[in-house]
Design a protein around this motif. Structure first.
Motif, PDB file in Angstrom:
ATOM      1  N   UNK A  42     -18.089 -33.190  25.101  1.00 25.93           N
ATOM      2  CA  UNK A  42     -17.210 -32.343  23.364  1.00 25.93           C
ATOM      3  C   UNK A  42     -16.068 -33.111  22.924  1.00 25.93           C
ATOM      4  N   UNK A  43     -15.563 -33.217  22.253  1.00 21.65           N
ATOM      5  CA  UNK A  43     -14.637 -34.260  21.184  1.00 21.65           C
ATOM      6  C   UNK A  43     -13.455 -33.688  20.748  1.00 21.65           C
ATOM      7  N   UNK A  44     -12.295 -34.039  21.127  1.00 18.99           N
ATOM      8  CA  UNK A  44     -11.069 -32.957  20.800  1.00 18.99           C
ATOM      9  C   UNK A  44     -10.090 -34.291  19.842  1.00 18.99           C
ATOM     10  N   UNK A  45      -9.267 -33.800  18.930  1.00 15.51           N
ATOM     11  CA  UNK A  45      -9.022 -34.889  17.780  1.00 15.51           C
ATOM     12  C   UNK A  45      -7.693 -34.218  16.841  1.00 15.51           C
ATOM     13  N   UNK A  46      -7.135 -34.756  16.490  1.00 16.45           N
ATOM     14  CA  UNK A  46      -5.967 -33.881  15.183  1.00 16.45           C
ATOM     15  C   UNK A  46      -6.694 -34.326  14.224  1.00 16.45           C
ATOM     16  N   UNK A  47      -6.775 -33.416  13.241  1.00 13.11           N
ATOM     17  CA  UNK A  47      -7.389 -34.065  12.283  1.00 13.11           C
ATOM     18  C   UNK A  47      -5.962 -33.256  11.349  1.00 13.11           C
ATOM     19  N   UNK A  48      -5.660 -34.776  10.125  1.00 15.33           N
ATOM     20  CA  UNK A  48      -4.487 -34.760   9.372  1.00 15.33           C
ATOM     21  C   UNK A  48      -5.193 -35.602   7.933  1.00 15.33           C
ATOM     22  N   UNK A  49      -4.338 -33.756   6.906  1.00 14.85           N
ATOM     23  CA  UNK A  49      -4.425 -34.840   5.851  1.00 14.85           C
ATOM     24  C   UNK A  49      -3.441 -34.766   4.958  1.00 14.85           C
ATOM     25  N   UNK A  50      -3.368 -35.473   4.012  1.00 12.34           N
ATOM     26  CA  UNK A  50      -2.989 -35.530   3.286  1.00 12.34           C
ATOM     27  C   UNK A  50      -3.664 -35.479   1.804  1.00 12.34           C
ATOM     28  N   UNK A  51      -3.198 -34.511   0.837  1.00  7.17           N
ATOM     29  CA  UNK A  51      -3.379 -34.086  -0.172  1.00  7.17           C
ATOM     30  C   UNK A  51      -2.366 -34.181  -1.625  1.00  7.17           C
ATOM     31  N   UNK A  52      -3.123 -34.691  -2.496  1.00  5.71           N
ATOM     32  CA  UNK A  52      -2.373 -34.048  -3.749  1.00  5.71           C
ATOM     33  C   UNK A  52      -3.225 -32.982  -4.613  1.00  5.71           C
ATOM     34  N   UNK A  53      -2.423 -31.759  -5.100  1.00  4.99           N
ATOM     35  CA  UNK A  53      -3.902 -30.944  -5.887  1.00  4.99           C
ATOM     36  C   UNK A  53      -2.163 -30.541  -6.610  1.00  4.99           C
ATOM     37  N   UNK A  54      -2.765 -30.008  -7.805  1.00 11.07           N
ATOM     38  CA  UNK A  54      -2.077 -29.033  -8.998  1.00 11.07           C
ATOM     39  C   UNK A  54      -0.460 -30.082  -9.159  1.00 11.07           C
ATOM     40  N   UNK A  55      -0.312 -31.664  -8.857  1.00 12.42           N
ATOM     41  CA  UNK A  55       0.739 -31.912  -9.179  1.00 12.42           C
ATOM     42  C   UNK A  55       1.371 -32.041  -7.788  1.00 12.42           C
ATOM     43  N   UNK A  56       0.724 -31.521  -7.253  1.00 14.60           N
ATOM     44  CA  UNK A  56       1.839 -31.439  -5.616  1.00 14.60           C
ATOM     45  C   UNK A  56       1.299 -31.877  -4.796  1.00 14.60           C
ATOM     46  N   UNK A  57       1.802 -32.593  -3.737  1.00 11.48           N
ATOM     47  CA  UNK A  57       1.112 -33.229  -2.342  1.00 11.48           C
ATOM     48  C   UNK A  57       1.892 -32.215  -1.417  1.00 11.48           C
ATOM     49  N   UNK A  58       0.853 -33.165   0.196  1.00 16.01           N
ATOM     50  CA  UNK A  58       1.413 -31.969   1.550  1.00 16.01           C
ATOM     51  C   UNK A  58       0.466 -32.455   1.703  1.00 16.01           C
ATOM     52  N   UNK A  59       1.092 -31.956   3.375  1.00 16.73           N
ATOM     53  CA  UNK A  59       0.122 -32.663   4.529  1.00 16.73           C
ATOM     54  C   UNK A  59      -0.232 -31.517   5.362  1.00 16.73           C
ATOM     55  N   UNK A  60      -0.904 -31.234   5.941  1.00 15.34           N
ATOM     56  CA  UNK A  60      -1.457 -30.241   6.994  1.00 15.34           C
ATOM     57  C   UNK A  60      -2.260 -30.990   8.069  1.00 15.34           C
ATOM     58  N   UNK A  61      -2.557 -30.670   9.357  1.00 11.93           N
ATOM     59  CA  UNK A  61      -2.899 -31.024  10.553  1.00 11.93           C
ATOM     60  C   UNK A  61      -3.246 -30.112  11.339  1.00 11.93           C
ATOM     61  N   UNK A  62      -4.261 -30.264  11.828  1.00 10.69           N
ATOM     62  CA  UNK A  62      -4.911 -29.046  13.124  1.00 10.69           C
ATOM     63  C   UNK A  62      -5.679 -29.954  13.923  1.00 10.69           C
ATOM     64  N   UNK A  63      -6.005 -29.615  15.126  1.00  7.65           N
ATOM     65  CA  UNK A  63      -6.176 -29.475  16.171  1.00  7.65           C
ATOM     66  C   UNK A  63      -7.631 -28.950  16.296  1.00  7.65           C
ATOM     67  N   UNK A  64      -8.266 -29.911  16.909  1.00  2.12           N
ATOM     68  CA  UNK A  64      -9.437 -29.386  16.588  1.00  2.12           C
ATOM     69  C   UNK A  64     -10.481 -29.234  17.896  1.00  2.12           C
TER      70      UNK A  64
ATOM     71  N   UNK B 251      -0.627 -37.801  20.304  1.00  2.00           N
ATOM     72  CA  UNK B 251       1.014 -38.487  20.172  1.00  2.00           C
ATOM     73  C   UNK B 251       1.493 -38.514  18.552  1.00  2.00           C
ATOM     74  N   UNK B 252       0.334 -38.510  18.091  1.00  2.00           N
ATOM     75  CA  UNK B 252       0.064 -39.205  17.045  1.00  2.00           C
ATOM     76  C   UNK B 252       0.759 -38.209  15.505  1.00  2.00           C
ATOM     77  N   UNK B 253       0.360 -37.342  15.464  1.00  2.00           N
ATOM     78  CA  UNK B 253       0.517 -35.882  14.994  1.00  2.00           C
ATOM     79  C   UNK B 253       1.526 -35.058  15.927  1.00  2.00           C
ATOM     80  N   UNK B 254       2.471 -34.463  15.691  1.00  2.00           N
ATOM     81  CA  UNK B 254       3.186 -33.274  16.931  1.00  2.00           C
ATOM     82  C   UNK B 254       4.346 -32.708  15.139  1.00  2.00           C
ATOM     83  N   UNK B 255       4.450 -31.498  15.929  1.00  2.00           N
ATOM     84  CA  UNK B 255       4.853 -30.091  15.354  1.00  2.00           C
ATOM     85  C   UNK B 255       6.798 -30.613  15.577  1.00  2.00           C
TER      86      UNK B 255
END
Lengths: 168, 162
Positions: A120-142, B79-83
């Motif tokens: 069982x692996x617990x991690x945070x996935x962090x995505x930096x993206x650019x779409x339609x001229x806009x950039x953003x960041x999304x993060x999810x714990x998985x 701690x690398x990514x936090x709210x």
């Protein structure tokens, strides 16, 4: 009496290098799982300058790291994605729709179950993206379940974790 | 720029030790006491905006409990990514949104740091003994686009101190 510490220091450095080299060539179970995660992050990191063929080939190569009956929950669809082909096809669609995407998998914790047949692996996935001229960041714990099959660690299940329990 | 004598010294060996001590001290401080965090996104606007550097105290909650109004760092897997969110409801309280205003146990909460509030509405929720409700300061965005919710005490890294 004067004792030189140089041979001792050199010995420690040599032992550390030998250990690092051995671990690189023959990774243990956790090392193999981390290598799979590195490949996933690298394959899903795409640039607008990448050619479509190379981008698709990298993602398609991930098929060998995914179990045939794998499931992914928490995507754009309410129903989980089931099956290796469906998951790879969805990954190709995501990478194609986003011009620039940089995926980082951080804070990785690996735990083993069922006599080292499952992890069982617990991690945070962090995505930096650019779409339609806009950039953003999304993060999810998985939570990602890996299963050992034929001597290889395969991704069996991907589940999102609610860091903040939402209100309705 | 001339480096002060008490910093640079004259003995090269001592100078190196001093420099290493400063680097090690900074590393320990920024790893274990003050966690630097860079703001990303609009959910804490106008208090924190994208690119802002904030420092989170990782030791404050060892001697005091979290308070309503604290801006806290909530860890994800680590701690690398936090709210970064504000605490609006405390353990044991009942909380809901009514026309964009937080109500605690049926009473509207005064939040002077807010600028605009959209018409957020939610069912009432009851928080457990170690649960807090955290939300960003930007209540003008759509509710479904805003990450907020109930979080357990053990996910708090600490409050933003500056």
């Amino acid at each position: 009496m004067r004792v030189s510490l140089r041979p001792v220091a050199l010995g420690i450095v040599a032992a550390a290098l030998a250990f690092y080299g051995y671990r690189s060539l023959f990774p243990d179970d956790e090392g193999q799982i981390r290598e799979v995660l590195d490949r996933v992050a690298a394959a899903m990191t795409v640039s607008g300058e990448d050619g479509d063929v190379g981008r698709l080939a990298r993602i398609a190569a991930l098929a060998s790291d995914v179990a045939p009956d794998a499931t992914v929950e928490g995507g754009a669809h309410p129903e989980p994605l089931t099956g290796r082909d469906a998951i790879i096809a969805a990954a190709v669609r995501v990478a194609g729709a986003i011009g620039d995407l940089q995926l980082q998998l951080v804070d990785i914790e690996v735990g083993f179950e069922a006599g080292h047949r499952q992890a069982l692996v617990h991690l945070t996935a962090e995505a930096h993206f650019k779409a339609a001229g806009e950039s953003g960041i999304d993060a999810r714990e998985l939570d990602i379940v890996f299963r050992k099959s034929g001597g290889r660690w395969l991704i069996a299940t991907v589940l999102p974790v609610d860091t903040l329990t939402p209100v309705r | 720029m001339k480096i002060p004598h008490w910093v640079a010294g004259t003995n090269p060996r001592r100078r190196i030790v001093r420099a290493l001590t400063v680097v090690l001290g900074a590393y320990l401080l920024l790893s274990y006491v003050l966690l630097p965090v860079r703001g990303a996104g609009i959910s804490m606007f106008p208090t924190i905006t994208t690119g802002d550097i904030k420092f989170v105290s990782t030791i404050t909650y060892r001697w005091r409990e979290p308070r309503r109004g604290d801006i806290v760092a909530v860890r994800m897997a680590g701690r690398h990514v936090v709210y970064l969110k504000r605490i609006v409801a405390m353990p044991g309280e009942r909380m809901r949104f009514v026309k964009g205003v937080v109500h605690i146990n049926g009473v509207a909460l005064d939040e002077p740091y807010l600028q605009n509030q959209a018409d957020w509405r939610s069912d009432e929720i009851a928080l457990g003994p170690s649960e807090y409700f955290v939300v960003g300061d930007n209540r003008s965005m759509q509710m479904y686009e805003h990450d907020m919710g109930v979080v357990s005490r053990d996910r708090f890294i600490g409050p933003v101190v500056f």
